[in-house]
Write an enzyme that holds these catalytic residues in place. Structure first.
Site, PDB file in Angstrom:
ATOM      1  N   ASN A  32       7.612 -30.526  25.819  1.00  0.00           N
ATOM      2  CA  ASN A  32       6.769 -31.798  26.066  1.00  0.00           C
ATOM      3  C   ASN A  32       7.660 -32.800  26.451  1.00  0.00           C
ATOM      4  O   ASN A  32       8.478 -33.502  26.004  1.00  0.00           O
ATOM      5  CB  ASN A  32       6.316 -32.373  24.767  1.00  0.00           C
ATOM      6  CG  ASN A  32       5.226 -33.463  24.693  1.00  0.00           C
ATOM      7  OD1 ASN A  32       5.668 -34.429  25.435  1.00  0.00           O
ATOM      8  ND2 ASN A  32       3.805 -33.368  23.925  1.00  0.00           N
TER       9      ASN A  32
ATOM     10  N   ASP B 288       6.399 -36.069  27.426  1.00  0.00           N
ATOM     11  CA  ASP B 288       5.803 -37.352  27.375  1.00  0.00           C
ATOM     12  C   ASP B 288       6.851 -38.617  27.366  1.00  0.00           C
ATOM     13  O   ASP B 288       6.499 -39.779  27.938  1.00  0.00           O
ATOM     14  CB  ASP B 288       4.979 -37.333  26.226  1.00  0.00           C
ATOM     15  CG  ASP B 288       3.802 -36.529  26.087  1.00  0.00           C
ATOM     16  OD1 ASP B 288       3.328 -36.009  27.398  1.00  0.00           O
ATOM     17  OD2 ASP B 288       3.250 -36.351  25.043  1.00  0.00           O
TER      18      ASP B 288
ATOM     19  N   ARG C 200      -2.766 -39.640  27.046  1.00  0.00           N
ATOM     20  CA  ARG C 200      -3.603 -40.373  25.899  1.00  0.00           C
ATOM     21  C   ARG C 200      -4.625 -41.551  26.518  1.00  0.00           C
ATOM     22  O   ARG C 200      -4.487 -41.902  27.639  1.00  0.00           O
ATOM     23  CB  ARG C 200      -2.560 -41.166  25.121  1.00  0.00           C
ATOM     24  CG  ARG C 200      -1.465 -40.064  24.429  1.00  0.00           C
ATOM     25  CD  ARG C 200      -0.646 -41.060  23.457  1.00  0.00           C
ATOM     26  NE  ARG C 200      -1.444 -41.410  22.427  1.00  0.00           N
ATOM     27  CZ  ARG C 200      -1.625 -40.849  20.976  1.00  0.00           C
ATOM     28  NH1 ARG C 200      -0.581 -39.791  20.871  1.00  0.00           N
ATOM     29  NH2 ARG C 200      -2.037 -41.290  20.099  1.00  0.00           N
TER      30      ARG C 200
ATOM     31  N   ARG D 254      -0.144 -44.418  27.431  1.00  0.00           N
ATOM     32  CA  ARG D 254       0.860 -45.268  27.124  1.00  0.00           C
ATOM     33  C   ARG D 254       2.231 -44.545  27.612  1.00  0.00           C
ATOM     34  O   ARG D 254       3.196 -45.158  27.694  1.00  0.00           O
ATOM     35  CB  ARG D 254       0.948 -45.393  25.630  1.00  0.00           C
ATOM     36  CG  ARG D 254       1.487 -44.001  24.713  1.00  0.00           C
ATOM     37  CD  ARG D 254       1.537 -44.178  23.372  1.00  0.00           C
ATOM     38  NE  ARG D 254       0.237 -44.615  22.700  1.00  0.00           N
ATOM     39  CZ  ARG D 254       0.332 -44.298  21.434  1.00  0.00           C
ATOM     40  NH1 ARG D 254       1.252 -43.774  20.649  1.00  0.00           N
ATOM     41  NH2 ARG D 254      -0.817 -44.509  20.900  1.00  0.00           N
ATOM     42  N   HIS D 255       2.081 -43.304  28.087  1.00  0.00           N
ATOM     43  CA  HIS D 255       3.304 -42.666  28.609  1.00  0.00           C
ATOM     44  C   HIS D 255       2.739 -41.848  29.901  1.00  0.00           C
ATOM     45  O   HIS D 255       3.089 -42.508  31.061  1.00  0.00           O
ATOM     46  CB  HIS D 255       4.311 -41.811  27.549  1.00  0.00           C
ATOM     47  CG  HIS D 255       3.426 -41.086  26.501  1.00  0.00           C
ATOM     48  ND1 HIS D 255       2.435 -40.200  26.941  1.00  0.00           N
ATOM     49  CD2 HIS D 255       3.463 -40.885  25.268  1.00  0.00           C
ATOM     50  CE1 HIS D 255       1.809 -39.570  25.875  1.00  0.00           C
ATOM     51  NE2 HIS D 255       2.726 -40.031  24.922  1.00  0.00           N
TER      52      HIS D 255
ATOM     53  N   THR E 140       0.560 -37.968  17.454  1.00  0.00           N
ATOM     54  CA  THR E 140      -0.609 -37.286  16.754  1.00  0.00           C
ATOM     55  C   THR E 140      -0.381 -37.089  15.275  1.00  0.00           C
ATOM     56  O   THR E 140       0.756 -36.427  15.141  1.00  0.00           O
ATOM     57  CB  THR E 140      -0.602 -35.850  17.386  1.00  0.00           C
ATOM     58  OG1 THR E 140      -0.607 -36.161  18.992  1.00  0.00           O
ATOM     59  CG2 THR E 140      -1.999 -35.333  17.149  1.00  0.00           C
TER      60      THR E 140
ATOM     61  N   GLU F 112      -2.637 -24.189  17.678  1.00  0.00           N
ATOM     62  CA  GLU F 112      -1.162 -24.479  17.584  1.00  0.00           C
ATOM     63  C   GLU F 112      -1.219 -25.339  16.061  1.00  0.00           C
ATOM     64  O   GLU F 112      -2.068 -26.038  15.634  1.00  0.00           O
ATOM     65  CB  GLU F 112      -0.904 -25.584  18.525  1.00  0.00           C
ATOM     66  CG  GLU F 112       0.681 -26.130  18.367  1.00  0.00           C
ATOM     67  CD  GLU F 112       0.947 -27.234  19.449  1.00  0.00           C
ATOM     68  OE1 GLU F 112       0.544 -26.884  20.778  1.00  0.00           O
ATOM     69  OE2 GLU F 112       1.720 -28.201  19.187  1.00  0.00           O
TER      70      GLU F 112
ATOM     71  N   HIS G 298       9.796 -34.739  21.429  1.00  0.00           N
ATOM     72  CA  HIS G 298      10.581 -35.755  20.892  1.00  0.00           C
ATOM     73  C   HIS G 298      12.147 -35.349  21.049  1.00  0.00           C
ATOM     74  O   HIS G 298      13.048 -36.127  21.380  1.00  0.00           O
ATOM     75  CB  HIS G 298      10.188 -36.391  19.755  1.00  0.00           C
ATOM     76  CG  HIS G 298      10.955 -37.970  19.525  1.00  0.00           C
ATOM     77  ND1 HIS G 298      11.829 -37.770  18.732  1.00  0.00           N
ATOM     78  CD2 HIS G 298      10.856 -38.991  20.110  1.00  0.00           C
ATOM     79  CE1 HIS G 298      12.390 -39.007  18.546  1.00  0.00           C
ATOM     80  NE2 HIS G 298      11.704 -39.972  19.212  1.00  0.00           N
TER      81      HIS G 298
END
Ligand code: PXP
Length: 246
Positions: free
Chosen positions: A12, A14, A50, A54-55, A106, A156, A219
């Protein structure tokens, strides 16, 4: 689905976009990060468009979708706007997540059981467009059953509670819940993925569960990439995951 000795990594990206948006400039580019990740052992790329943008931005999603040999997993809220967008982009997978404007990330799984007809119609629309649908849920039997009922291809499992557990007893009990969730998913004939809050220290215990096909990790990989580069960050994560299966 993967065999018992293999497990896929969805990266991910993001937070590459988070860094770019922090200054309102054009770098670092999520597209470049996606390319490097794919050359370093990632099996797919995940982005979450989103509602507040925001990203990741819409143009990022189109750009990554156009990359060759790069399966794209689009995370999204089940809104009419996002469903229209997904149908236009045609990602390989859509993972439907709950989304609250004020949350940092999330926070919990989707309440599929309490979602009624609407979620089923979103799944149907995505599937009719040739997109595989995944639902991000807590590892609870009733949610897995509901995911199957509304026509998801995969689930998931939310690993955030495990990642946030502070004592070993709590960790063990969260791992046991995830193991149960994997079993319920397999019994329902769904592909089982997992993710959220996984990092280089806690990933092995989850990756070792042979019923899990894919982990989605963001992250921790982007944070490590800031120090060591995307190549090393992805390669090290994939190595830990594969070693936990051998
Ligand atoms: N899976 C889902 C459904 C998510 O919403 C996120 C966060 O965007 C992730 C996985 C990745 O979580 P993390 O960034 O904590 O690795």
């Amino acid at each position: 689905m993967t065999d018992k000795t293999s497990i896929l990594l969805g990266v991910n990206i993001d937070h590459v976009a988070t860094l770019r948006q922090a200054r309102g400039v054009t770098y670092p580019e999520p597209l470049a990060a996606a390319r490097i990740a794919m050359h370093s052992g990632a099996d797919s790329i995940t982005v979450h468009l989103r509602e507040d943008r925001r990203h990741i931005q819409e143009y990022d999603v189109f750009a990554i979708r156009a990359l060759e040999k790069t399966p794209l997993n689009l995370e999204m809220a089940a809104t009419p706007e996002m469903t229209d967008f997904a149908v236009r982009v045609q990602p390989h997978y859509c993972c439907i997540v709950p989304e609250k404007r004020e949350e940092l990330t999330t926070e919990g799984g989707l309440d599929v059981q309490g979602s009624g007809q609407y979620l089923e119609s979103v799944c149907q629309r995505l599937r009719d467009a040739g997109i595989k649908v995944s639902l991000f849920i807590d590892p609870r039997e009733e949610q897995v059953e509901a995911a199957c009922r509304v026509g998801a291809n995969s689930i998931e499992l939310h690993t955030g509670h495990y990642a946030n557990a502070t004592s070993s007893a709590e960790k063990e009990s969260e791992l046991a819940r995830i193991r149960q969730g994997v079993l319920f998913g397999q019994q329902s004939g769904l592909q089982v993925n997992a993710g959220h809050g996984l990092n280089y220290d806690n990933v092995a215990a989850v990756a070792a569960m042979s019923g899990i096909s894919e982990l989605n990790i963001g992250h921790a990989i982007v944070a490590r990439a800031v120090m060591t580069g995307m190549h090393e960050a992805v390669q090290s994560m994939k190595t830990i995951m594969l070693e936990s299966r051998s």
